[in-house]
Scaffold this active site. Structure first.
Site, PDB file in Angstrom:
ATOM      1  N   GLN A 123       0.832  -1.203   0.000  1.00  0.00           N
ATOM      2  CA  GLN A 123       0.000   0.000   0.000  1.00  0.00           C
ATOM      3  C   GLN A 123       0.868   1.256   0.000  1.00  0.00           C
ATOM      4  O   GLN A 123       1.567   1.519   0.974  1.00  0.00           O
ATOM      5  CB  GLN A 123      -0.873   0.002   1.254  1.00  0.00           C
ATOM      6  CG  GLN A 123      -1.809   1.182   1.363  1.00  0.00           C
ATOM      7  CD  GLN A 123      -2.419   1.276   2.770  1.00  0.00           C
ATOM      8  OE1 GLN A 123      -1.722   1.501   3.746  1.00  0.00           O
ATOM      9  NE2 GLN A 123      -3.707   1.089   2.863  1.00  0.00           N
ATOM     10  N   GLY A 124       0.826   2.014  -1.075  1.00  0.00           N
ATOM     11  CA  GLY A 124       1.639   3.229  -1.181  1.00  0.00           C
ATOM     12  C   GLY A 124       0.808   4.477  -0.936  1.00  0.00           C
ATOM     13  O   GLY A 124       0.457   5.191  -1.887  1.00  0.00           O
ATOM     14  N   TYR A 125       0.469   4.724   0.327  1.00  0.00           N
ATOM     15  CA  TYR A 125      -0.308   5.921   0.669  1.00  0.00           C
ATOM     16  C   TYR A 125       0.582   6.971   1.343  1.00  0.00           C
ATOM     17  O   TYR A 125       0.713   8.080   0.869  1.00  0.00           O
ATOM     18  CB  TYR A 125      -1.443   5.568   1.635  1.00  0.00           C
ATOM     19  CG  TYR A 125      -2.618   4.804   1.062  1.00  0.00           C
ATOM     20  CD1 TYR A 125      -2.655   4.363  -0.253  1.00  0.00           C
ATOM     21  CD2 TYR A 125      -3.724   4.512   1.863  1.00  0.00           C
ATOM     22  CE1 TYR A 125      -3.743   3.649  -0.751  1.00  0.00           C
ATOM     23  CE2 TYR A 125      -4.820   3.814   1.382  1.00  0.00           C
ATOM     24  CZ  TYR A 125      -4.818   3.374   0.076  1.00  0.00           C
ATOM     25  OH  TYR A 125      -5.902   2.683  -0.391  1.00  0.00           O
ATOM     26  N   SER A 126       1.209   6.588   2.493  1.00  0.00           N
ATOM     27  CA  SER A 126       1.903   7.590   3.321  1.00  0.00           C
ATOM     28  C   SER A 126       3.133   8.161   2.626  1.00  0.00           C
ATOM     29  O   SER A 126       3.802   7.477   1.848  1.00  0.00           O
ATOM     30  CB  SER A 126       2.362   6.963   4.640  1.00  0.00           C
ATOM     31  OG  SER A 126       1.281   6.374   5.295  1.00  0.00           O
ATOM     32  N   SER A 158       4.657  -1.043   3.921  1.00  0.00           N
ATOM     33  CA  SER A 158       4.939  -2.355   4.519  1.00  0.00           C
ATOM     34  C   SER A 158       5.217  -3.387   3.441  1.00  0.00           C
ATOM     35  O   SER A 158       4.471  -3.508   2.462  1.00  0.00           O
ATOM     36  CB  SER A 158       3.737  -2.832   5.342  1.00  0.00           C
ATOM     37  OG  SER A 158       3.548  -2.003   6.445  1.00  0.00           O
ATOM     38  N   GLU A 241     -10.986  -2.213   8.250  1.00  0.00           N
ATOM     39  CA  GLU A 241      -9.601  -2.362   8.692  1.00  0.00           C
ATOM     40  C   GLU A 241      -9.535  -2.178  10.212  1.00  0.00           C
ATOM     41  O   GLU A 241      -8.862  -2.921  10.911  1.00  0.00           O
ATOM     42  CB  GLU A 241      -8.735  -1.316   7.979  1.00  0.00           C
ATOM     43  CG  GLU A 241      -7.245  -1.580   8.139  1.00  0.00           C
ATOM     44  CD  GLU A 241      -6.389  -0.490   7.515  1.00  0.00           C
ATOM     45  OE1 GLU A 241      -6.929   0.525   7.050  1.00  0.00           O
ATOM     46  OE2 GLU A 241      -5.166  -0.670   7.512  1.00  0.00           O
ATOM     47  N   SER A 365      -3.669   6.760  13.833  1.00  0.00           N
ATOM     48  CA  SER A 365      -3.124   6.808  15.191  1.00  0.00           C
ATOM     49  C   SER A 365      -4.249   7.000  16.228  1.00  0.00           C
ATOM     50  O   SER A 365      -5.359   7.423  15.905  1.00  0.00           O
ATOM     51  CB  SER A 365      -2.129   7.973  15.311  1.00  0.00           C
ATOM     52  OG  SER A 365      -2.834   9.198  15.296  1.00  0.00           O
TER      53      SER A 365
END
Ligand SMILES: Cc1cc2nc3c(=O)[nH]c(=O)nc-3n(C[C@H](O)[C@H](O)[C@H](O)COP(=O)(O)OP(=O)(O)OC[C@H]3O[C@@H](n4cnc5c(N)ncnc54)[C@H](O)[C@@H]3O)c2cc1C
Length: 382
Positions: A123-126, A158, A241, A365
């Site tokens: 997953q390439g979000y952040s 990740s 999620e 968070s």
């Protein structure tokens, strides 16, 4: 083909339990770090061959089409036995998103390869300056003929170094409100211009990576959903999620380890320790009953609301408190890394401690979850 939804819950549970206990590699039970693809690929293959790799997918795409109730039984049995999470973003995230928002050609191409494990997704979000405030992401994609040209940097991706593909949020319009100028792309990680650099975490494991995009040409047919509508695509699965992350199994397991140690060391003779242990036990019971409430909601087919944030906060923070006490209970051994023998009990003190730390960051968070509760559940001014 078996209709699992027609089975009684207990029969289905027995079937899953038997399979898991027979086939899952014992040395990978309750491991205290993210499992890597080389460790999980045989298990993936077994699930795939049995038709069990994608419990949430419909039958037409090779899934089990489990209803919400059976799904919870399936997940519960995996967690109960300590089955590690495979690199499963393709099954849990991008597969369902492609089914919902993708073209027929995207479905035909990506879904079978994702199911078989030929394509492993990350997953390439952040980004370095876009985490909690994800919508401010800057990685840009500019249309050039039949391609997008992508430039920028992602971080905390990740298992990127185990993956073949990444689903990436990119900025495709800088002039509009930030949520509106984002698109969702499927990127083959072998494309020239991509550099993947693993990051070593505090525990010494390389679970996540920085991913750099330098003039990366991504075919236009890799856009999922409409141009500039990627925010809608990405947000579609967030509630589920949080339910998955909020399961009480990991804290329950950590508490069992703590209890075994405490019995062996005679720590229950200390009223102070007994008090803290009991409080944690009750906190877990509260979390488990909250989890049960949300599971019932899903089983009834009702969507999850913003109150599911409460579950993630409670379960993860309780888990951290248990691992704190485990370190304390180990005294001088508690700060030593690796498996230590204390009072005849083999215990790894620091791995659970490290493993629990980022749980209040990933998946949103604790602070952000509290903000959501304040705004949408408590109607407090924000
Ligand atoms: C183990 C792990 C795996 C991850 N895997 C992935 C992955 O595969 N793909 C991916 O894209 N990302 C991944 N992430 C990144 C994760 O989504 C981000 O770390 C998370 O969104 C927080 O962003 P940040 O790290 O930039 O922190 P920041 O957003 O900079 O936050 C720093 C601190 O400030 C607090 N804060 C921020 N904004 C507010 C606010 N408005 N109010 C109150 N407090 C605030 C936060 O709670 C936090 O304590 C992963 C993270 C971890 C820890």
């Amino acid at each position: 083909m078996t209709d699992y939804n027609a089975m009684a819950d207990e029969d289905f549970r027995r079937e899953v339990r038997t399979f898991v206990e027979r086939e899952y590699p014992p040395h990978l039970r309750f491991i205290l770090q993210r499992a890597r693809w080389h460790e999980m690929k045989d298990w993936w293959r077994k699930l795939y061959e049995r038709g069990w790799i994608a419990p949430n997918w419909p039958l037409e795409w090779g899934g089990m089409a489990l209803d919400a109730g059976k799904m919870m039984v399936y997940l519960d049995e995996f967690e109960r036995y300590g089955v590690a999470r495979a690199p499963d973003q393709g099954i849990t995230q991008v597969g369902p998103l492609i089914m919902r928002f993708g073209t027929q050609a995207q479905k035909d191409h990506y879904l079978p390869r994702t199911l078989s494990g030929e394509y492993i997704w990350c997953q390439g979000y952040s980004e370095p300056n876009a985490g909690s405030d994800l919508a401010s992401l800057q990685t840009a994609a500019v249309i050039d003929g039949d391609h997008f040209v992508v430039n920028g940097q992602k971080i905390w991706t990740s298992l990127a170094d185990d993956s073949t593909h990444c689903y990436v949020l990119v900025r495709t319009d800088k002039r509009v409100k930030k949520q509106q100028g984002i698109s969702f792309l499927l990127v083959d990680l072998k494309t020239p211009g991509i550099t993947i650099r693993p990051i070593r975490n505090l525990a010494g494991h390389g679970e996540f990576c920085e991913v750099f995009y330098d003039n990366v040409r991504v075919p236009r047919e890799c856009l999922v959903g409409r141009l500039n509508d990627g925010w809608t695509v990405a947000k579609a699965l967030l509630g589920y999620e949080r339910l998955g992350i909020g399961s009480p199994r990991r804290p329950q397991y950590a508490l069992r380890r703590l209890e075994a140690l405490a019995r062996a060391k005679g720590l229950f003779d200390d009223p102070g320790f007994l008090d803290r242990f009991t409080a944690l036990k009750l906190d877990i019971e509260d979390g488990a009953s909250l989890y049960g409430r949300f599971v019932e909601q899903v089983k009834r087919g009702e969507p999850l609301g913003p109150d599911v944030s409460m579950l993630k906060i409670w379960t993860m923070e309780t888990w951290q408190r248990i691992t704190d006490l485990l370190v304390e209970a180990g005294a001088e051994e508690g700060v030593m890394s690796g498996v230590r023998e204390v009072a005849g009990v083999e215990t790894d003190f620091l791995s659970p401690f490290y493993y629990a730390r980022p749980s209040t960051i990933y998946g949103g968070s604790s602070e952000i979850q509290r903000n959501l509760l304040a705004k949408y559940v408590l109607n407090l001014p924000s």
